[in-house]
Design a protein around this motif. Structure first.
Motif, PDB file in Angstrom:
ATOM      1  N   ASN A 155       0.870  -1.170   0.000  1.00  0.00           N
ATOM      2  CA  ASN A 155       0.000   0.000   0.000  1.00  0.00           C
ATOM      3  C   ASN A 155       0.912   1.228   0.000  1.00  0.00           C
ATOM      4  O   ASN A 155       2.142   1.102   0.067  1.00  0.00           O
ATOM      5  CB  ASN A 155      -0.977   0.002   1.199  1.00  0.00           C
ATOM      6  CG  ASN A 155      -0.243  -0.194   2.516  1.00  0.00           C
ATOM      7  OD1 ASN A 155       0.714   0.516   2.812  1.00  0.00           O
ATOM      8  ND2 ASN A 155      -0.686  -1.177   3.304  1.00  0.00           N
ATOM      9  N   GLU A 156       0.341   2.379  -0.092  1.00  0.00           N
ATOM     10  CA  GLU A 156       1.154   3.587  -0.178  1.00  0.00           C
ATOM     11  C   GLU A 156       2.009   3.775   1.067  1.00  0.00           C
ATOM     12  O   GLU A 156       3.145   4.262   0.989  1.00  0.00           O
ATOM     13  CB  GLU A 156       0.262   4.812  -0.380  1.00  0.00           C
ATOM     14  CG  GLU A 156       1.053   6.093  -0.656  1.00  0.00           C
ATOM     15  CD  GLU A 156       0.152   7.284  -0.919  1.00  0.00           C
ATOM     16  OE1 GLU A 156       0.031   8.104  -0.002  1.00  0.00           O
ATOM     17  OE2 GLU A 156      -0.414   7.374  -2.020  1.00  0.00           O
ATOM     18  N   THR A 157       1.501   3.339   2.211  1.00  0.00           N
ATOM     19  CA  THR A 157       2.264   3.476   3.456  1.00  0.00           C
ATOM     20  C   THR A 157       3.556   2.680   3.400  1.00  0.00           C
ATOM     21  O   THR A 157       4.602   3.126   3.894  1.00  0.00           O
ATOM     22  CB  THR A 157       1.417   3.024   4.658  1.00  0.00           C
ATOM     23  OG1 THR A 157       0.225   3.821   4.712  1.00  0.00           O
ATOM     24  CG2 THR A 157       2.176   3.174   5.965  1.00  0.00           C
ATOM     25  N   GLY A 181       5.215  -2.458 -14.277  1.00  0.00           N
ATOM     26  CA  GLY A 181       4.199  -1.668 -14.956  1.00  0.00           C
ATOM     27  C   GLY A 181       2.826  -1.690 -14.315  1.00  0.00           C
ATOM     28  O   GLY A 181       1.823  -1.486 -15.004  1.00  0.00           O
ATOM     29  N   LEU A 182       2.770  -1.887 -12.993  1.00  0.00           N
ATOM     30  CA  LEU A 182       1.477  -1.981 -12.311  1.00  0.00           C
ATOM     31  C   LEU A 182       0.899  -0.626 -11.908  1.00  0.00           C
ATOM     32  O   LEU A 182      -0.282  -0.529 -11.593  1.00  0.00           O
ATOM     33  CB  LEU A 182       1.604  -2.847 -11.048  1.00  0.00           C
ATOM     34  CG  LEU A 182       1.887  -4.334 -11.242  1.00  0.00           C
ATOM     35  CD1 LEU A 182       2.162  -4.995  -9.892  1.00  0.00           C
ATOM     36  CD2 LEU A 182       0.701  -5.012 -11.922  1.00  0.00           C
ATOM     37  N   GLN A 187      -1.504   6.670  -8.428  1.00  0.00           N
ATOM     38  CA  GLN A 187      -0.490   6.209  -7.483  1.00  0.00           C
ATOM     39  C   GLN A 187       0.795   7.009  -7.616  1.00  0.00           C
ATOM     40  O   GLN A 187       1.404   7.401  -6.618  1.00  0.00           O
ATOM     41  CB  GLN A 187      -0.176   4.727  -7.721  1.00  0.00           C
ATOM     42  CG  GLN A 187      -1.167   3.747  -7.143  1.00  0.00           C
ATOM     43  CD  GLN A 187      -0.712   2.313  -7.396  1.00  0.00           C
ATOM     44  OE1 GLN A 187      -0.568   1.910  -8.540  1.00  0.00           O
ATOM     45  NE2 GLN A 187      -0.476   1.569  -6.334  1.00  0.00           N
ATOM     46  N   VAL A 188       1.224   7.219  -8.855  1.00  0.00           N
ATOM     47  CA  VAL A 188       2.457   7.966  -9.104  1.00  0.00           C
ATOM     48  C   VAL A 188       2.340   9.377  -8.536  1.00  0.00           C
ATOM     49  O   VAL A 188       3.223   9.861  -7.822  1.00  0.00           O
ATOM     50  CB  VAL A 188       2.758   8.013 -10.620  1.00  0.00           C
ATOM     51  CG1 VAL A 188       3.935   8.938 -10.910  1.00  0.00           C
ATOM     52  CG2 VAL A 188       3.033   6.611 -11.154  1.00  0.00           C
ATOM     53  N   LYS A 218       0.828   8.423 -16.848  1.00  0.00           N
ATOM     54  CA  LYS A 218       1.841   8.276 -15.791  1.00  0.00           C
ATOM     55  C   LYS A 218       2.858   9.408 -15.860  1.00  0.00           C
ATOM     56  O   LYS A 218       3.262   9.978 -14.828  1.00  0.00           O
ATOM     57  CB  LYS A 218       2.558   6.935 -15.924  1.00  0.00           C
ATOM     58  CG  LYS A 218       1.736   5.719 -15.543  1.00  0.00           C
ATOM     59  CD  LYS A 218       2.617   4.481 -15.626  1.00  0.00           C
ATOM     60  CE  LYS A 218       1.847   3.204 -15.396  1.00  0.00           C
ATOM     61  NZ  LYS A 218       2.715   2.012 -15.437  1.00  0.00           N
ATOM     62  N   LEU A 219       3.290   9.731 -17.057  1.00  0.00           N
ATOM     63  CA  LEU A 219       4.273  10.792 -17.235  1.00  0.00           C
ATOM     64  C   LEU A 219       3.714  12.123 -16.751  1.00  0.00           C
ATOM     65  O   LEU A 219       4.385  12.876 -16.025  1.00  0.00           O
ATOM     66  CB  LEU A 219       4.660  10.868 -18.709  1.00  0.00           C
ATOM     67  CG  LEU A 219       5.953  11.593 -19.086  1.00  0.00           C
ATOM     68  CD1 LEU A 219       7.145  10.994 -18.369  1.00  0.00           C
ATOM     69  CD2 LEU A 219       6.157  11.538 -20.599  1.00  0.00           C
ATOM     70  N   GLN A 220       2.487  12.419 -17.127  1.00  0.00           N
ATOM     71  CA  GLN A 220       1.871  13.677 -16.718  1.00  0.00           C
ATOM     72  C   GLN A 220       1.658  13.720 -15.208  1.00  0.00           C
ATOM     73  O   GLN A 220       1.839  14.765 -14.579  1.00  0.00           O
ATOM     74  CB  GLN A 220       0.544  13.878 -17.444  1.00  0.00           C
ATOM     75  CG  GLN A 220      -0.076  15.258 -17.224  1.00  0.00           C
ATOM     76  CD  GLN A 220       0.823  16.380 -17.724  1.00  0.00           C
ATOM     77  OE1 GLN A 220       1.275  16.362 -18.857  1.00  0.00           O
ATOM     78  NE2 GLN A 220       1.100  17.367 -16.873  1.00  0.00           N
ATOM     79  N   ALA A 221       1.326  12.582 -14.635  1.00  0.00           N
ATOM     80  CA  ALA A 221       1.123  12.527 -13.179  1.00  0.00           C
ATOM     81  C   ALA A 221       2.408  12.884 -12.446  1.00  0.00           C
ATOM     82  O   ALA A 221       2.397  13.632 -11.454  1.00  0.00           O
ATOM     83  CB  ALA A 221       0.649  11.141 -12.773  1.00  0.00           C
ATOM     84  N   ALA A 222       3.536  12.349 -12.919  1.00  0.00           N
ATOM     85  CA  ALA A 222       4.820  12.655 -12.294  1.00  0.00           C
ATOM     86  C   ALA A 222       5.167  14.128 -12.459  1.00  0.00           C
ATOM     87  O   ALA A 222       5.644  14.785 -11.520  1.00  0.00           O
ATOM     88  CB  ALA A 222       5.910  11.770 -12.883  1.00  0.00           C
ATOM     89  N   LEU A 223       4.934  14.674 -13.655  1.00  0.00           N
ATOM     90  CA  LEU A 223       5.179  16.100 -13.885  1.00  0.00           C
ATOM     91  C   LEU A 223       4.318  16.961 -12.970  1.00  0.00           C
ATOM     92  O   LEU A 223       4.801  17.926 -12.366  1.00  0.00           O
ATOM     93  CB  LEU A 223       4.882  16.449 -15.345  1.00  0.00           C
ATOM     94  CG  LEU A 223       5.919  16.056 -16.390  1.00  0.00           C
ATOM     95  CD1 LEU A 223       5.339  16.216 -17.796  1.00  0.00           C
ATOM     96  CD2 LEU A 223       7.192  16.877 -16.245  1.00  0.00           C
TER      97      LEU A 223
END
Length: 286
Positions: A155-157, A181-182, A187-188, A218-223
């Motif tokens: 989990n995130e914790t 790749g999950l 999440q990112v 995913k890329l946009q989420a990280a940015l």
């Protein structure tokens, strides 16, 4: 406009390590020499690990002795899995970074580095000390950072707790690795939005293995979360051969570069040299 400087870490090591045909040393040298002139911040170019485990990387020392690191600002990173590999890397002044894959999945840590979580923490401490002594920097990859295929608790914790452990050990660069790749875009974004403000002394990056269907998200989420360090491999080749049978490829560097340009994010890439490197890549990975 996103004005923070973006670091692109090109990962030919990740592309090559699971490739079924042995790649001749001279071919690796020519490819890495080309990549060194593209303008990438860092090149993840090899590993000092057991040749029985990863035979494709058995010639990393030879490659390092043959490549031309003059007239490039690109730094070199090699992966190690234990103190013995780290000690071997110390012989090369050209290496700037050592990368250690620390899985937050106990099953994968055993599969990937043949060590328990406790053993791996002790290895990290010893390698960190070695790096400090030799003026190199340790990069920790929190692998299986967004889940795992083995049923280990996630989990995130779990992710945040292990990041805290690494922060307490004085690690300066942590890359969240979506090894199989999950990860979802949420999440990112959520993980980085917690970690980046909490540990301003640490440079956080992402190593996002991804299918074409969700790589942009995913890329946009990280940015959006403020990430400035992105791993990729030309053609999206690669995947960890120790993870599972069906490898999910790396984030395609060409896609990332195009995406950043569309977002008007400045990147220091020599496009003509990059195109030549892409040609070499297509010849090697065919």
């Amino acid at each position: 406009m996103y004005m923070k400087p973006i670091k692109i870490i090109e990962c030919p090591r990740d592309a090559m390590q699971g490739w079924p045909k042995q790649i001749p040393t001279a071919v690796k040298v020519a490819y890495i020499n080309s990549l060194l002139r593209v303008g990438f911040d860092t090149l993840d170019m090899g590993s000092f690990v057991s040749p029985k485990a990863i035979p494709q990387m058995a010639d990393t020392a030879e490659v390092l002795s043959l490549i031309n690191t003059a007239d490039t600002h690109t730094k070199l990173l090699t992966i190690v899995a234990n103190l013995r590999g780290a000690e071997a890397a110390m012989a090369f002044n050209s290496i700037n970074y050592l990368g250690f894959p620390f899985s937050i999945s106990p099953t994968f840590q055993l599969r990937n580095t043949n060590s328990t979580m406790q053993d791996s923490m002790e290895r990290v401490a010893a390698i960190q000390q070695l790096c400090t002594t030799h003026q190199k920097q340790l990069v920790i990859y929190l692998s299986m950072g967004f889940g795992n295929p083995y049923g280990d608790t996630y989990n995130e914790t779990v992710l945040l707790d292990w990041a805290a452990v690494m922060a307490q050990m004085g690690i300066g660069i942590i890359s969240l690795a979506d090894t199989v790749g999950l990860a979802t875009a949420d999440q990112v974004k959520q993980a980085l939005e917690v970690l980046i403000p909490k540990y301003p002394q640490i440079e956080f990056g992402v190593h996002l293995h991804s299918a074409q269907s969700n790589r942009a998200a995913k890329l946009q989420a990280a940015l959006d979360a403020g990430c400035q360090r992105f791993d990729g491999a030309i053609g999206g080749i690669g995947g960890c051969p120790m993870a599972q049978n069906d490898l999910i490829g790396n984030m395609d560097t060409s896609f990332m570069i195009d995406y950043f340009k569309q977002q008007q994010i400045p990147i220091a890439i020599e496009e003509s040299v990059f195109e030549k490197s892409k040609v070499l890549s297509s010849q090697i990975f065919s």
